[in-house]
Design an enzyme around this catalytic site. Structure first.
Site, PDB file in Angstrom:
ATOM      1  N   HIS A  77       0.855  -1.190   0.000  1.00 51.41           N
ATOM      2  CA  HIS A  77       0.000   0.000   0.000  1.00 51.41           C
ATOM      3  C   HIS A  77       0.887   1.235   0.000  1.00 51.41           C
ATOM      4  CE1 HIS A  77      -3.730   2.204   0.867  1.00 51.41           C
ATOM      5  NE2 HIS A  77      -2.958   3.011   1.575  1.00 51.41           N
TER       6      HIS A  77
ATOM      7  N   ASP B 174     -14.471   3.452   6.888  1.00 52.01           N
ATOM      8  CA  ASP B 174     -13.405   4.259   6.276  1.00 52.01           C
ATOM      9  C   ASP B 174     -13.956   5.078   5.116  1.00 52.01           C
ATOM     10  OD1 ASP B 174     -10.587   5.087   5.976  1.00 52.01           O
ATOM     11  OD2 ASP B 174     -10.815   4.118   4.039  1.00 52.01           O
TER      12      ASP B 174
ATOM     13  N   ARG C 221     -13.258  13.436   6.176  1.00 54.76           N
ATOM     14  CA  ARG C 221     -11.946  14.042   6.455  1.00 54.76           C
ATOM     15  C   ARG C 221     -11.480  14.871   5.274  1.00 54.76           C
ATOM     16  NH1 ARG C 221      -8.645   9.086   7.115  1.00 54.76           N
ATOM     17  NH2 ARG C 221      -6.892  10.491   7.337  1.00 54.76           N
TER      18      ARG C 221
ATOM     19  N   SER D  99      -7.031   4.228   8.914  1.00 55.64           N
ATOM     20  CA  SER D  99      -7.658   4.125   7.596  1.00 55.64           C
ATOM     21  C   SER D  99      -6.924   3.092   6.729  1.00 55.64           C
ATOM     22  CB  SER D  99      -7.639   5.514   6.945  1.00 55.64           C
ATOM     23  OG  SER D  99      -7.825   5.437   5.569  1.00 55.64           O
TER      24      SER D  99
ATOM     25  N   LYS E  36      -8.220  -1.227   6.093  1.00 57.81           N
ATOM     26  CA  LYS E  36      -8.468  -1.803   4.766  1.00 57.81           C
ATOM     27  C   LYS E  36      -7.529  -2.981   4.506  1.00 57.81           C
ATOM     28  CE  LYS E  36      -8.147   2.354   3.149  1.00 57.81           C
ATOM     29  NZ  LYS E  36      -8.136   3.672   2.580  1.00 57.81           N
TER      30      LYS E  36
END
Ligand code: URA
Length: 425
Positions: free
Chosen positions: A82, A161, A168, A183, A187
């Protein structure tokens, strides 16, 4: 429990209990807690922070807000990567097939571009017909057969999220280390992989502006991962200059293809480091550089990417498409490329139609800018610095003006920051 009492506690910087955090997340997802109350909470967290224990409770409540992917029918070690988001960062499209060539299994959920950062799903849409939403059993079949897949997040993966991130984004509360960590990790954990390597970007074009903050985010994500028995490590990489050569969907996918054909750049350096970290965590021991080079020289990596595209119903025509620039941008003087501002370059391509301002916007995949020269390169007056793709004549003067402020020349050669700033294991 009362949301006002919970808000009051966080406003006065007191530690929240697991039950209070569950109450907040559950209430927000179900609608009993309003957007304005949730934005008060995210702002209080931005200002006062969360203790590590609270961040783990928050991540846990977010994971449990939706489905957890059942990847138990996928045979082998399931790995994931990620990136916290950057400009000209097309690592996933090159990295994922290379990992599959090693026998690792990758079911990677990716996102769309928003703001100045690009999204892998948009870049994959250059393969006409590609279907990036698939039911879970199809995902499992593709991963078992091909070894890898990159897809859109399934509808009910971490709905907390989805809601919190959208909030946000419009309340200036993205920039909080515990909120980013929960967050990202919610995931990743809900996607249920065994190994997770994070690419945490730091610099002008990234959410983390200092190395200290990036290290803090990395260790918090690793702490969360350990709480779920995941093997996690983080590579901290520079985002003060665009990572690859190009910004724009077709160009970036073309860069990933070129990487798999052997082109060396900053992008291939980062893909290699991520490849090595993931193999290490998956307990594959080898001469990582030799193995990486072999997969590229033999064409195995490129072939695997093609297999993945075909498995997702995509056409392979783009692999042979020749991209031609409409215009070029030339150096006004002799000198060195002193700076290329990544965020501003991302915004420029966005404004030209190559990205989106709102999630409903349609992207022109062919719009983009390719940097022929990189930071630190010497240029002579009139030399081509960048190529402009699919840009309309009416936008040309403004684009040139913007580029004058984005690509800065100087008589002195700039000092180049290392690309890989730290690896936290
Ligand atoms: N990427 C995410 O997935 N979440 C954040 O909060 C920031 C970057």
């Amino acid at each position: 429990m009362d949301i006002l009492e919970i808000l009051d506690k966080k406003r006065t910087n007191q530690k929240l209990t697991k039950e209070e955090i569950n109450y907040f997340v559950d209430g927000y997802v179900k609608g009993s807690i309003a957007d304005y109350q949730a934005s008060a909470m995210t702002m209080a967290i931005c200002i006062n922070g969360l203790k590590d224990e609270e961040t783990i409770y928050l991540t846990d409540a977010m994971i449990r807000s939706g489905d957890i992917m059942d990847l138990s029918k996928i045979k082998g070690i399931k790995v994931d990567k990620h990136s916290t988001g950057g400009v000209s960062d097309t690592t996933s499209i090159a990295l994922v097939p290379l990992l599959a060539c090693e026998g690792l299994k990758v079911a990677k959920m990716s996102g769309r571009g928003l703001g100045h950062t690009g999204g892998t799903l948009d870049k994959l849409e250059v393969f006409t017909g590609i279907k990036l939403e698939q039911p879970q059993d199809k995902i499992i079949d593709i991963v078992n057969q091909v070894g890898c897949v990159i897809l859109s997040q399934t509808a009910n993966l971490v709905p907390a999220d989805k809601k919190l991130y959208a909030l946000r984004d419009v309340t200036s509360t993205v920039q909080s280390i515990p909120l980013i960590a929960s967050s990202v990790m919610s995931k990743k954990i809900a996607s249920n992989n065994d190994v997770i390597v994070l690419d945490i970007k730091v610099g002008e074009g990234a959410f983390m502006k200092t190395l200290e903050d990036a290290r803090h985010l990395a260790s918090l994500c690793i702490t969360i991962g350990k709480a779920y028995n995941k093997k996690v490590s983080a590579v901290i990489t520079d985002m003060n200059t665009p990572l690859g050569k190009s910004v724009g969907c077709e160009l970036e996918t073309n860069d990933a293809i070129n990487l798999l054909k052997g082109q060396k750049s900053n992008l291939s350096d980062i893909v290699f480091v991520l490849f090595k970290q993931i193999l290490k965590l998956a307990n594959i021991n080898c001469d990582y550089q030799a193995e990486f080079d072999r997969l590229i020289q033999s064409g195995e990596g490129l072939q695997k990417l093609k297999e993945m595209v075909v498995a997702l119903n995509g056409s392979t025509d783009f692999f042979d498409k020749e991209l031609k620039p409409a215009y070029v941008y030339r150096a006004k003087n002799d000198g060195y490329i002193y700076d290329i501002k990544p965020k501003e370059l991302g915004i420029l391509v966005n404004n030209l139609g190559g990205g989106r301002k709102n999630i409903q916007d349609t992207i022109d995949l062919s719009v983009g800018i390719r940097l022929i020269k990189q930071k630190g390169d010497k240029v002579t007056k009139g030399e081509i610095i960048a190529e402009l793709y699919s840009i309309q004549e009416k936008d040309l003067n403004n684009t040139y003006k913007e580029l004058d402020n984005i690509i800065l020349l100087s008589d002195t050669k700039p000092t180049l920051a290392p690309l890989i700033l730290d690896i936290i294991e």
